[in-house]
Design an enzyme around this catalytic site. Structure first.
Site, PDB file in Angstrom:
ATOM      1  NE  ARG A   1       7.480   0.619   4.807  1.00 35.36           N
ATOM      2  CZ  ARG A   1       6.108   0.416   5.198  1.00 35.36           C
ATOM      3  NH1 ARG A   1       5.984  -0.837   4.922  1.00 35.36           N
ATOM      4  NH2 ARG A   1       5.193   1.212   5.384  1.00 35.36           N
TER       5      ARG A   1
ATOM      6  NE  ARG B   1      -1.988  -2.536   2.766  1.00 34.20           N
ATOM      7  CZ  ARG B   1      -2.349  -3.535   2.280  1.00 34.20           C
ATOM      8  NH1 ARG B   1      -3.124  -3.681   1.293  1.00 34.20           N
ATOM      9  NH2 ARG B   1      -1.200  -4.717   2.431  1.00 34.20           N
ATOM     10  CB  THR B   2       3.548   2.508   2.135  1.00 32.84           C
ATOM     11  OG1 THR B   2       2.645   2.255   3.229  1.00 32.84           O
ATOM     12  CG2 THR B   2       4.181   3.851   2.324  1.00 32.84           C
TER      13      THR B   2
ATOM     14  CG  HIS C   1       3.857   4.496   8.306  1.00 34.84           C
ATOM     15  ND1 HIS C   1       4.367   5.156   7.267  1.00 34.84           N
ATOM     16  CD2 HIS C   1       3.042   3.319   7.871  1.00 34.84           C
ATOM     17  CE1 HIS C   1       3.969   4.405   6.243  1.00 34.84           C
ATOM     18  NE2 HIS C   1       3.051   3.677   6.561  1.00 34.84           N
TER      19      HIS C   1
ATOM     20  CE  LYS D   1      26.338  -5.728  -4.951  1.00 35.67           C
ATOM     21  NZ  LYS D   1      25.958  -4.859  -6.241  1.00 35.67           N
TER      22      LYS D   1
END
Lengths: 152, 314
Positions: free
Chosen positions: B116, B66-67, B144, B95
């Site tokens: 995120r 969704r985000t 958030h 890495k």
């Protein structure tokens, strides 16, 4: 009859004395100030104290402490007394207070905090309460109490 | 810190980044909501011109549907293009590259970063490193803020004001960052908060210390008739250190249509989605269900934030 004589630790001619450290906390101060690498010093551990019951103290020969180091001492031992010594006499009592911003001194106890993952370990805390001490990580926004955090 | 004045010419929110809801004032939140409302009314063709030629880096170290997709839709409908990655496996971080270095690299590629990350505080660190704006799309268990702002936008659209409402937050209040940020924001607007959770999923102390005017409960029925908003959350299996603990509480709340008989007429049920069992499907057909409209508001609030940070005018 034998006369009772005792000298706990000799006086220093010049340097810094950190007194009234809570008993057994001097190790931490020695470690965070890296004293063993830098100076000659004497310690008293678990000594009787009229002021705080049991105490530690550190006498640093020909040493000095920066503001940042005073900040570190304040975080470990908020009630400690720091004195500057010259010619065996106390010439200055240096007040110790925890500054409002604590940068690159404390490690964030939150294992999920990004500051514990990045290779460049930079931390930044804000003092949110003085007595009892509470500090807030500027990154993960978590608040910690005295005794919950370690030093970098 | 890089802060171009044109960001601020009409913009109360003198911010380069969107990192935490705790960094916003009431005026700033109201301004964002107002700008989002104006943007929602703008014709789609005009929206497409707002950020033409701009490049937005979407750095998703953690899975999200969704985000991520609401950000990508927001970007596409503003005429900008998106670059980036959808999982940490596809990054140089795998890495061994530090977040610091990844951000410095994308700073040279893009005009704004949406990120995120699974670590708390990662967005704050990124914003400190980056010369271009950073929007936090979720940092570990911490914040958030775009979810909170879309929730506030939705609540204001329903009730006309954010002040003095009765809001019940239900479910996983321990691990749910959405519930944490929303509670803190609603507290600023003097809302009466009801926290409903099983004893082992209560709102953490550090959040309770930052909110006021609340009470804690175990049953939805205790407060449902007083609520203006019933904000349901999922019990998040992935956040439990112990599977047995999850099994004990996974079905503890299930909102059914029958439970909505004595609610206020304008009460709405919200949910950040995805839902599992906590809202029965029959609730979808009642006038109280509002979670899909809420999800749609995610696009508009994210468009407004990106547009505002990049100095678009509408």
């Amino acid at each position: 009859m034998v006369e009772k004589k005792e000298i706990i630790v000799q006086k220093i001619e010049q340097g810094i004395v950190i007194d009234h450290i809570p008993a057994l906390a001097s190790d931490k101060i020695i470690k965070i100030l890296k004293l063993y690498k830098r100076f000659e010093f004497y310690t008293g551990i678990n000594c009787n104290s009229g002021k705080i019951g049991k105490k530690d103290f550190i006498k640093i020969v020909n040493g000095d402490v920066s503001n940042e180091e005073l900040n570190k001492i304040a975080l470990v031992a908020p009630g400690a007394t720091v004195m500057r010594i010259k010619d065996y006499e106390i010439v200055e009592k240096i007040p110790i207070t925890i500054s409002e911003e604590i940068t690159n001194i404390v490690q964030c106890p939150n294992t999920g905090c990004i500051t514990n993952q990045e290779p460049y370990k930079k931390t930044h805390f804000l003092r949110t309460n003085e007595q009892p001490l509470k500090i807030k990580c500027k990154f993960c926004e978590r608040t910690f109490k005295e005794g919950e955090f370690e030093f970098l | 810190m890089f802060l171009n004045n044109h960001y601020c010419s009409w913009f109360l929110m003198e911010k380069k980044d969107i990192i935490s809801i705790n960094e916003f004032s009431i005026d700033e939140i109201n301004e964002i909501i107002e700008k989002a409302k104006q943007l929602e009314a703008l014709e789609p063709e005009k929206k497409l011109q707002l950020l033409k030629g701009k490049v937005i880096a979407c750095l998703f170290y953690e899975p999200s549907t969704r985000t991520r997709d609401s950000f990508k839709t927001a970007i596409a409908r503003l005429g900008a293009s998106a670059i980036g990655f959808d999982s940490a496996d596809a990054t140089s971080g795998k890495k061994g590259e530090s977040l610091h270095d990844t951000i410095k690299m994308y700073e040279g590629y893009a005009d704004l970063i949406v990120m995120r990350h699974n670590k708390d505080g990662s967005a704050k660190l990124a914003a400190g490193v980056s010369k271009i704006p950073v929007i936090n799309a979720g940092d570990g268990k911490n914040q958030h803020p775009t979810q909170t702002l879309l929730d506030l936008y939705t609540i204001k659209k329903i009730h006309g004001s954010l002040f003095n409402l009765n809001i019940a937050l239900v479910g996983d209040l321990k691990y749910g960052r959405t519930a944490h940020s929303l509670a803190q924001a609603l507290s600023m607007f003097n809302c009466r908060l009801f926290f409903i959770s099983p004893p082992n999923l209560k709102m953490p102390e550090h959040i309770l210390e930052s909110v006021r005017n609340y009470s804690e409960h175990e049953k939805i029925q205790d407060v449902i008739s007083d609520a203006d908003i019933l904000y349901m959350t999922r019990i998040q299996r992935e956040r439990f250190p112990d599977e047995n603990e999850y099994q004990k509480v996974k079905n503890v709340y299930k909102l059914t249509a029958g439970m909505l008989k004595n609610v206020k007429p304008n009460m709405k049920v919200m949910h950040p989605l995805p839902r599992v069992n906590e809202i029965d499907k029959k609730v979808d057909d009642t006038p109280y269900a509002h979670y899909f409209e809420q999800a749609q508001n995610g696009v508009i609030i994210r468009q407004a934030l990106i547009g505002m940070l990049l100095g678009a005018k509408w």
